[in-house]
Design a protein around this motif. Structure first.
Motif: not given
Length: 461
Positions: A153-161, A165-183
């Motif tokens: 659960n990522l109830s956070l955000g930033s105007p700066i990327r 982050m891309a590596d982290a999300v890909a790592y989660a996907a590779k290990n079958d973990v769902l990442v849920v993010v606030a708009a």
């Protein structure tokens, strides 16, 4: 990373009076429980007859979670604070505790306190930053994956990327973990990491199933959930409960719903879990016949019971999630389900993937290189012939060498003063603190949110 929620103290005395004035029985249920309107909409008794999220670990990367809250006792696993100061369980504010409560609170006593959507789940509390308050979320995601979280659960955000982050999300996907993010809560396009391919981005709606006016939007939004006037755990002005607005709350509800599904259907991939949430979502009448996903609602508003019970084909492993785009090695040599392998990154590439050529491209490159060498040799031979000829002509008095300092090839062309290039604004430093979403002033004309619970009252429960 800033936290996307506006919270206020939940006054016990004022709330109780408000319920009394609406003829609610004084002793029927705890005032906090009655104030959790989304749980009534979800019909938790029906939901829990199918799943409570037992055995599923949900990581909450936030401001820390208070383990002493009576509604969260026994719900927290040993967490992580990258600074080593223990802020995973000694929170800096109430935000993380509120998110954990919406996901997995179990109440206390005889029907008192707050309950979350998946009280059978366990919370893995992770502090979002380092001791210098710099963004550590990508590393936190990888830590959560390595410690058996199935939902993040990522109830956070930033105007700066964050470039990691891309590596982290890909790592989660590779290990079958769902990442849920606030708009996000700016009323504009989604920011980071809600715009990261591979995450499940969530917008917020009110009790009337109307999108919250400050909910960020865009093609990245896949679902929406309750996020207005949400009561949850967390100390506000010395009270043990808060009421707040924001896509943070909506995100926590989606994370809780995902935990319910992962417990009921343990063999589904993260993308297939998202698929069940999307296929069972409620589509408001205003969207009937419209092309989905809608930039504000996504595919609709979550319905946990329907997500658990409807006959929904599993579908492809990736589900509705976009394929993650890793900037580099995501570890372990694997790849996201249904996604192509990430490209390698060369030195000085600033984290941007390079194009990987095929063998036919390589052969073409060799041919061009050989042709270039031949041209260079030809030029050298011609130059030698011309030099020999000039020496011979000079010996016969037929060649006049120009004086030193002259320009035998004509006067140099003058271009004048080069034009002034426009100055580009320097982007803010990646770790520069940003104003939290929740503290932004509402736009002109935005109607004030009346708080029936009042602002006062710090009575503890």
């Amino acid at each position: 990373m800033t936290l996307s929620r506006t919270m206020r103290a939940l006054g016990a005395t004022t709330l109780a009076a408000g319920l009394f004035l609406t003829t609610a029985p004084v002793a029927s249920a705890d005032y906090v429980r009655d104030g959790q309107w989304p749980n009534q909409e979800f019909d938790l008794n029906k939901v829990w007859s199918v799943s409570k999220g037992d055995g599923v670990i949900v990581a909450v990367i936030d401001s820390g979670v208070d383990p002493s809250h009576p509604d969260l006792s026994g719900q927290l696993l040993p967490g992580y604070d990258p600074s080593g100061q223990g802020r995973d369980t000694h929170p800096t504010d109430s935000h993380g505790t509120a998110m954990a409560g919406l996901i997995a609170a179990h109440g206390h006593g005889n029907g008192d306190g707050a309950v979350g959507l998946a009280p059978g789940a366990k919370i893995l509390p992770i502090y979002k930053s380092t001791a210098q308050d710099t963004d550590y979320v990508p590393e936190d995601i990888k830590w959560a994956v390595d410690h058996k979280a199935k939902v993040i659960n990522l109830s956070l955000g930033s105007p700066i990327r964050n470039p990691k982050m891309a590596d982290a999300v890909a790592y989660a996907a590779k290990n079958d973990v769902l990442v849920v993010v606030a708009a996000g809560n700016e009323g504009g396009p989604v920011a980071s990491p809600a715009d990261e391919p591979g995450v499940l981005t969530v917008g917020a709606v009110d009790k009337n199933n109307t999108i919250w006016s400050m909910s960020d939007y865009g093609p990245e939004v896949l679902l929406s959930a309750p996020g207005v006037r949400i009561v949850s755990t967390g100390p506000c002005n010395s009270n043990q409960y808060c009421i707040g607005d924001g896509t943070s709350d909506a995100t926590a509800y989606v994370s809780g719903a995902a935990a319910l599904i992962r417990a009921k259907f343990p063999n589904l991939t993260a993308g297939q879990v998202a698929n069940r949430l999307v296929k069972s979502a409620y589509v408001p009448s205003s969207l009937q016949g419209a092309k989905l996903p809608d930039p504000h609602y996504g595919y609709g508003i979550i319905r946990p019971y329907e997500a658990l019970t409807q006959d929904i084909p599993d579908g492809p492993a990736q589900g509705p999630l976009a394929k993650p785009v890793a900037a580099g090695d995501v570890g372990g040599g694997g790849q996201a389900p249904g996604a192509s392998a990430p490209a390698t990154v060369g030195p000085g590439s600033a984290g941007q993937p390079q194009t990987v050529g095929s063998s036919s491209h390589s052969k073409g490159t060799l041919v061009l290189a050989a042709a270039g060498v031949g041209i260079v040799l030809l030029v050298v031979v011609i130059a030698v012939i011309v030099a020999v000829s000039r020496r011979r002509k000079s010996a016969q008095g037929q060649f006049v060498q120009p004086p030193y300092g002259g320009q035998p090839y004509g006067a140099q062309q003058q271009y004048g003063t080069p034009p002034a290039w426009p100055q580009q604004a320097q982007p803010p430093y990646p770790n520069q603190p940003q104003p939290p979403y929740g503290n932004q002033a509402p736009p002109p004309g935005y109607p004030p949110q009346n708080n029936p619970y009042g602002q006062g009252g710090n009575q503890q429960r």
